[in-house]
Design a protein around this motif. Structure first.
Motif, PDB file in Angstrom:
ATOM      1  N   LEU A   3       0.978  -1.253  -0.307  1.00  0.00           N
ATOM      2  CA  LEU A   3       0.207   0.323   0.150  1.00  0.00           C
ATOM      3  C   LEU A   3       0.623   1.278  -0.103  1.00  0.00           C
ATOM      4  O   LEU A   3       2.074   0.951   0.730  1.00  0.00           O
ATOM      5  CB  LEU A   3      -0.905  -0.106   1.501  1.00  0.00           C
ATOM      6  N   PRO A   4       0.373   2.529  -0.711  1.00  0.00           N
ATOM      7  CA  PRO A   4       1.287   3.679  -0.185  1.00  0.00           C
ATOM      8  C   PRO A   4       1.300   4.043   0.824  1.00  0.00           C
ATOM      9  O   PRO A   4       2.431   4.040   1.292  1.00  0.00           O
ATOM     10  CB  PRO A   4       0.470   4.502  -1.513  1.00  0.00           C
ATOM     11  N   GLN A   5       0.275   3.691   1.449  1.00  0.00           N
ATOM     12  CA  GLN A   5       0.563   4.230   2.898  1.00  0.00           C
ATOM     13  C   GLN A   5       1.331   3.469   3.927  1.00  0.00           C
ATOM     14  O   GLN A   5       2.149   3.965   4.514  1.00  0.00           O
ATOM     15  CB  GLN A   5      -0.927   4.069   3.591  1.00  0.00           C
ATOM     16  N   THR A   6       1.527   2.230   3.962  1.00  0.00           N
ATOM     17  CA  THR A   6       3.010   1.629   4.109  1.00  0.00           C
ATOM     18  C   THR A   6       4.280   2.551   3.841  1.00  0.00           C
ATOM     19  O   THR A   6       5.443   2.662   4.582  1.00  0.00           O
ATOM     20  CB  THR A   6       2.727   0.227   3.240  1.00  0.00           C
ATOM     21  N   LEU A   7       4.244   2.836   2.193  1.00  0.00           N
ATOM     22  CA  LEU A   7       5.848   3.290   2.283  1.00  0.00           C
ATOM     23  C   LEU A   7       5.453   4.901   3.594  1.00  0.00           C
ATOM     24  O   LEU A   7       6.505   4.984   3.678  1.00  0.00           O
ATOM     25  CB  LEU A   7       5.397   3.861   0.975  1.00  0.00           C
ATOM     26  N   TRP A   8       4.628   5.256   3.205  1.00  0.00           N
ATOM     27  CA  TRP A   8       4.570   6.947   4.073  1.00  0.00           C
ATOM     28  C   TRP A   8       4.844   6.139   4.970  1.00  0.00           C
ATOM     29  O   TRP A   8       5.832   6.791   5.391  1.00  0.00           O
ATOM     30  CB  TRP A   8       2.907   6.536   3.914  1.00  0.00           C
TER      31      TRP A   8
END
Lengths: 255, 299, 245, 338
Positions: free
Chosen positions: B143-148
């Motif tokens: 998830l992009p949020q995980t990258l965040w």
């Protein structure tokens, strides 16, 4: 002095705290029914010796033999059961308990009631409880604190707390009693009383080992004096021999 | 078959890092206060919850921009941390350990209660920071949020290292932690350092809460478990050792995600706790620390 | 410069200082000697605000400083080098010095701090070579130098030194005492010193106090004190000849 | 047992006997029954915290063990409730023994966190092990207790039964405190080193008292299960463990009576609050039961900050100063007369 039989033998005792050598091969023999004092500058390792003997610390190497029993590796409460009592440099009475109860704790090692019996029967139905109380009372008498029996220990002045600690240590019926600076913080009258008490303890055929800074007290009560510096024995002998030993003077006064 | 396994493993790895990063941050919060005071702050988990819920209100209800909402949320929790220290820790003279534990527990109950009163009992949805679809890496999705989350953890760690090694205040805090008396003799106001440690710890907790909320949907009661697992990471990494906490946090997260995938998802939440107990019982100094040091300290 | 009037102090229940009164004049080196447990360290800790005063008053340059916290006293110009080389071992020598000069940084900024550190390194060249090293890796003598340097970083007017020679080799002890004497002259410092090694300390001192079980027993010129049989008595107790004969 | 404690017992028994007639309402009797469960668990916890000086944030787990043992053994295996309760207590004691040996080597914060972790694990297992515990659905149809052929099926009967259990629990606790064992525990609290020097096996004693307090909690859990006849993991979460510590701390750590006072007061608190809600409404505050948790936290914080010895000690001190005041007034009059 009757010091032919040794009750405690320290042999090559060594203790290292994370690289710092606190005791460096200490050898010392404590004669039965003597009063042996250990003196020396701060950091010389005196209290460490007590903590090793009573099992609070484990020696890095060396042996401690008490009446043919090896002490190393034995837990503090087992050592108390063997008959070694001690007091602490900073008084460790149980402040919330009464003076009498403090000494009754000392009778712990010489009594047996367990959890189940204790919980089921109230105190007045247990004869052992009465016996503990009577014996504790007699030790309070011995140190002269009988009047204060019902006071909380924390409310006593320091001098009396030190006496109480001695009474508690005596209550385990030790053969060897280790006193760690019993006179520190006492006024001169209390110090004299402490010296008197130490004499009377010896009369009860209890061997006393003493760490103390008050030199007057040390010189007055001791049969033997051991001087330590940098974790080693610098000198050992009668108080007079020690006082005249040039090495001792050097250790205290510098070159 | 082979490929399927590795894809699974990769998927669990991503999930583990995502969970672990949060544990790591909570653990850093614990360490911050612990180093300055020797206190374990039982309200640490509540800082995380407050950060998350505040962010939800700022973005979803007030429609503030992400950056601004982020700053307001962190500032809010930081103030809560400061107030906690000034009102409940600082006034206590001659504290006993038991009393301090109960005080921080009381604060955590209060914060939890306050959160429930303001935000209610339900869990709160928040949109992800970026609206991109999940990235595919070797068949696994991230998830992009995980990258965040990973990026934020990296920033926090860098900021942490920079603060403690290159700023005077950071060095003063370290000095206070190493040797309180010597620090005071150098003219450092130790009480102010304690306050600062609560402020920073609250801020780190808030950041953790903010970045995790889009994924887990924050509710008022999550603090206890988050706090406990974060403490687990702190213990496994060696209490007081923040870099250890980061490694341990990630490790715990990955183990948890892995065991959730391969053993049972029901018991997943218990895994980190079991590891924590195991480490506490066997090596209280943590996996990376020497246990002798811990035993010498008086707790 | 420094005056103690009937100061009492307790450790838990133990009354460690009993009506201690003493003074240290401007520019003097004064030594406090006595057996261990006499209360010397507590005296210093009480002066520098690390230990609370139970009764009595302390004045510094005629200002009542009783009960001030340690960090304010540093600002006033009292630097205390505690016993046992209290440095920040897991930090570099340079960091240690910066922390010592924390107040310089706070009041005058980074530049002044840098120049102060350079001055200090001139004074203690050994530390210059060790600058990036962890303080914990220094030798005992170097650590003691660092501890003193840290205290000097705050630009004190009065230095309290607690057993600077403890655990050091005689050569290094001599070096440290020589430095203390020089510092006092060059920096117009006032020094209050505690020593087990009474001879070395008294050799550089103007006056000395003898302490025993929390009391000041005796105060004299350093030279007179060195020659005094009472000093020996203070260490080894009353001559007990009559008891044992 | 000291005279003071005997007076305390008399007051307690009198209150227990009077209360049902005073409230006369089944709902409030139910509240008092819950207070009794909390009392029982808190007495055990007080032995551990107040006397041995060891904290446990995990006693909710032992309550759960007692409750689930009673619930499962009676419904699944058809055991008699009494045997199931004993089995639960033994299970709790066994687990306390196994967990206690390593955990009680830890101190302070570490011990608190370890026990909290333990409680959390037990809760997670209670939710997750659906095959055994029924998971979130719980265990239904737990039988009621019978005593000497009497079924304890009315609230009043159960009320007397539960409070009798509390009185017995108190009696055992007081015997224990005023014994060689109790002195040993208090000595450990005072100074572990000095206790060791007096021949007390500190490690073994700490584990023993942990085991005893687990038994109290387990019995309290069993009684709960037999009263409500239905259990699910909900009430046994970490918060419940924390609440128990709160009760003991608010009442006062240094005395078993403190635990009793704290448990009863905090158990009644929600009722008191909802009772006052009506008045609050008058002055314009809309009170909701949700605020209870805030009040709990606030009370705990205020007590810890301003009355660290707890309410019981505060009550004693307050009583003493009133008594002194009375004495002074009387004596003052005498002086005037002279």
């Amino acid at each position: 002095m009757s010091g032919n039989n040794s009750i405690l033998q320290l042999d090559g005792l060594r203790k290292v705290f994370g690289g710092v050598v606190a005791l460096d091969g200490l050898c010392l023999s404590v004669g039965e029914n003597t009063i042996t004092s250990v003196i020396g500058p701060n950091g010389a390792g005196k209290t460490t010796v007590f903590n090793l003997i009573t099992g609070y610390l484990a020696p890095s190497s060396g042996a401690m033999i008490y009446k043919n029993t090896r002490l190393q590796g034995t837990k503090p409460h087992k050592i108390a059961l063997l008959g070694i009592g001690r007091t602490f440099q900073n008084v460790r009475t149980f402040p919330d308990m009464t003076v009498l109860e403090n000494v009754m704790v000392g009778r712990h090692a010489r009594s047996r009631a367990g959890v189940t019996v204790s919980a089921l029967l109230p105190a007045f139905l247990r004869p052992e409880e009465k016996r503990i109380q009577a014996e504790a009372g007699s030790w309070l008498d011995f140190v002269g604190l009988a009047d204060a029996a019902d006071m909380p220990a924390g409310s006593l002045p320091l001098g009396k707390q030190r006496m109480l600690e001695v009474a508690r240590a005596l209550a385990i019926e030790p053969d060897l009693l280790l006193l760690d600076e019993p006179a520190s913080g006492l006024n001169s009258r209390e110090t004299i009383a402490m010296g008197d008490l130490i004499h009377r303890i010896r009369e009860n055929r209890i061997t006393v080992m003493l760490v103390e800074h008050d030199m007057e007290l040390v010189m007055e009560v001791s049969d033997r004096v051991a001087v330590m510096n940098f974790g080693r024995l610098v000198a050992e002998g009668t108080p007079r021999e020690v006082q005249e030993d040039p090495e001792v003077i050097a250790a205290y006064l510098g070159e | 078959m082979e490929i399927g396994l590795t894809t699974d493993m990769l998927q669990f790895l991503f999930m583990g890092i995502q969970r672990g990063a949060i544990y790591a941050m909570v653990a850093m919060g614990f360490n911050m206060i612990y180093n300055a005071t020797g206190i374990i702050n039982f309200a640490q988990g509540e800082f995380v919850v407050l950060g998350g819920l505040m962010m939800v209100s700022m973005t979803m209800a007030l429609n503030l921009s992400l950056v601004f909402a982020f700053m307001v949320s962190v500032a809010f929790v930081t103030v809560v941390g400061i107030l906690m220290e000034r009102l409940t820790i600082n006034p206590v003279r001659r504290p006993t350990v038991l009393r301090l534990i109960i005080i921080t527990i009381a604060v955590s109950i209060l914060l939890k209660g306050a959160a429930m009163c303001f935000w209610g009992k339900g869990s709160h949805y928040m949109r992800h920071f970026t609206d991109a679809p999940p990235l595919e890496i070797m068949g696994a999705y991230i998830l992009p949020q995980t990258l965040w989350i990973i990026g934020m953890l990296a920033l926090v760690v860098i900021g942490y290292v920079a603060f403690f090694n290159y700023t005077m205040t950071g060095k003063c805090m370290r000095a206070c932690a190493i040797n309180r008396d010597a620090a005071r003799l150098a003219g450092i106001n130790d009480r102010r350092m304690v306050m600062l440690s609560f402020a920073l710890s609250a801020a780190i907790g808030a950041i953790a809460g903010i970045i995790i909320t889009p994924i887990i949907q924050m509710d008022y009661a999550r603090g206890a478990l988050l706090g406990l697992k974060g403490f687990g990471a702190a213990v496994v990494g060696g209490l007081g050792n923040s870099m250890g906490a980061v490694v341990a946090g990630l490790l715990l997260g990955i183990i948890e995600a892995g065991s959730g995938g391969y053993i049972s998802s029901h018991y997943m939440d218990a895994i980190a706790l079991v590891i924590m107990l195991g480490v506490l019982f066997v090596r209280p100094g943590g996996l990376f620390g020497s246990s002798e040091m811990v035993r010498l300290k008086e707790f | 410069m420094l005056r103690l009037v009937n100061v009492n102090s307790h450790y838990g229940l133990v009354r460690v200082l009993k009506n201690v009164s003493m003074h240290v004049g401007q520019g003097e080196i004064v030594t406090l000697i006595g057996a261990n447990g006499a209360g010397k360290t507590t005296t210093l800790r009480t002066i520098s605000g690390l230990h609370p005063v139970k009764a009595g008053r302390i004045y510094f340059q005629d200002r009542d400083i009783t009960g001030w916290p340690a960090e304010r006293l540093v600002e006033l110009g009292i630097a205390h080098v505690p016993e046992g080389r209290q440095i920040f071992s897991p930090m570099s020598v340079n960091d240690n010095l910066e922390l010592g000069g924390h107040l310089v940084y706070k009041h005058y900024g980074k530049k002044r701090l840098k120049s102060e550190i350079d001055q200090m390194l001139d004074l203690f060249p050994v530390l210059g070579q060790r600058r990036p090293q962890y303080a914990g890796t220094l030798s005992g003598g170097e650590q003691q130098m660092l501890a003193i340097a840290m205290a000097l970083m705050s630009g004190p007017r009065m230095l309290l030194l607690d057993e600077p020679s403890m655990g050091l080799a005689p050569m290094i002890i001599r070096d440290i005492f020589a430095r203390i004497a020089r510092l006092q002259q060059e920096r117009k410092l006032t020094v209050l010193l505690i020593e087990q090694n009474a001879k070395a300390a008294l050799n550089i001192s103007d006056r000395g106090y003898v302490m025993e079980t929390g009391r000041i027993l005796l105060e004299e010129e350093a030279g007179a004190l060195l020659a005094n049989p009472e000093v020996k008595r203070a260490y080894l107790g009353r001559d007990q000849r009559e008891v044992w004969e | 047992m000291a005279a003071r404690d005997i007076i305390g017992f008399c007051i307690l028994i009198a209150l227990v006997l009077v209360m049902p007639h005073a409230v006369g309402n089944d709902y409030y009797i139910g509240v008092l029954i819950f207070a009794a469960f909390n009392c029982l668990a808190c007495i055990g916890l007080s032995l551990l915290m107040g006397y041995a000086g060891q904290i446990s944030l995990g006693h909710g787990a032992f309550i759960a063990i007692g409750a689930y043992a009673s619930g499962l053994l009676t419904t699944e295996l058809g055991w008699s409730p009494w045997t199931a309760m004993a089995a639960g207590a033994f299970a709790a004691m066994g687990i306390a023994f196994i967990v206690g040996i390593p955990a009680l080597r830890l101190k302070g914060h570490y011990l608190a966190m370890a026990t909290l972790g333990f409680a959390s694990i037990i809760h997670i297992v209670a939710v997750a092990a659906t095959d055994i515990t029924g998971g979130p659905a719980g265990v239904l149809n737990i039988p009621r207790l019978s005593l000497f052929g009497y079924r304890l099926d009315s609230d009043t009967r159960y009320y007397y039964f539960a409070w009798t259990a509390v009185v017995i629990g108190l009696y055992l606790a007081f015997n224990l405190i005023h014994s060689r064992v109790g002195r040993g525990l208090r000595a450990i609290h005072g100074s572990e080193d000095a206790a060791g020097a007096a021949g007390i096996n500190t490690a073994a004693y700490k584990v023993q008292v942990f085991v005893v307090s687990a038994a109290y909690a387990s019995v309290s859990g069993s009684l709960y299960a037999y009263y409500v006849n239905y259990i699910d993991p909900g009430p046994f979460d970490v918060m419940h463990s924390v609440l128990l510590v709160t009760m003991v701390a608010v009442g006062g750590l240094h005395h078993v009576w403190g635990a009793v006072v704290g448990a009863v007061l905090l158990s009644l608190l929600p009722e008191v609050l909802s009772f006052t809600a009506g008045y609050l409404q008058v002055i314009g505050i809309q009170y909701r039961p949700d605020y209870d948790i805030l009040v709990y936290g606030g009370i705990l914080l205020v007590i810890m900050l301003f009355l660290p010895e707890g309410l019981f000690a505060g009550m004693i001190a307050g009583g003493k100063s009133v008594w002194n005041l009375v004495k002074r007034v009387i004596r003052g009059k005498q002086v005037v007369r002279e």
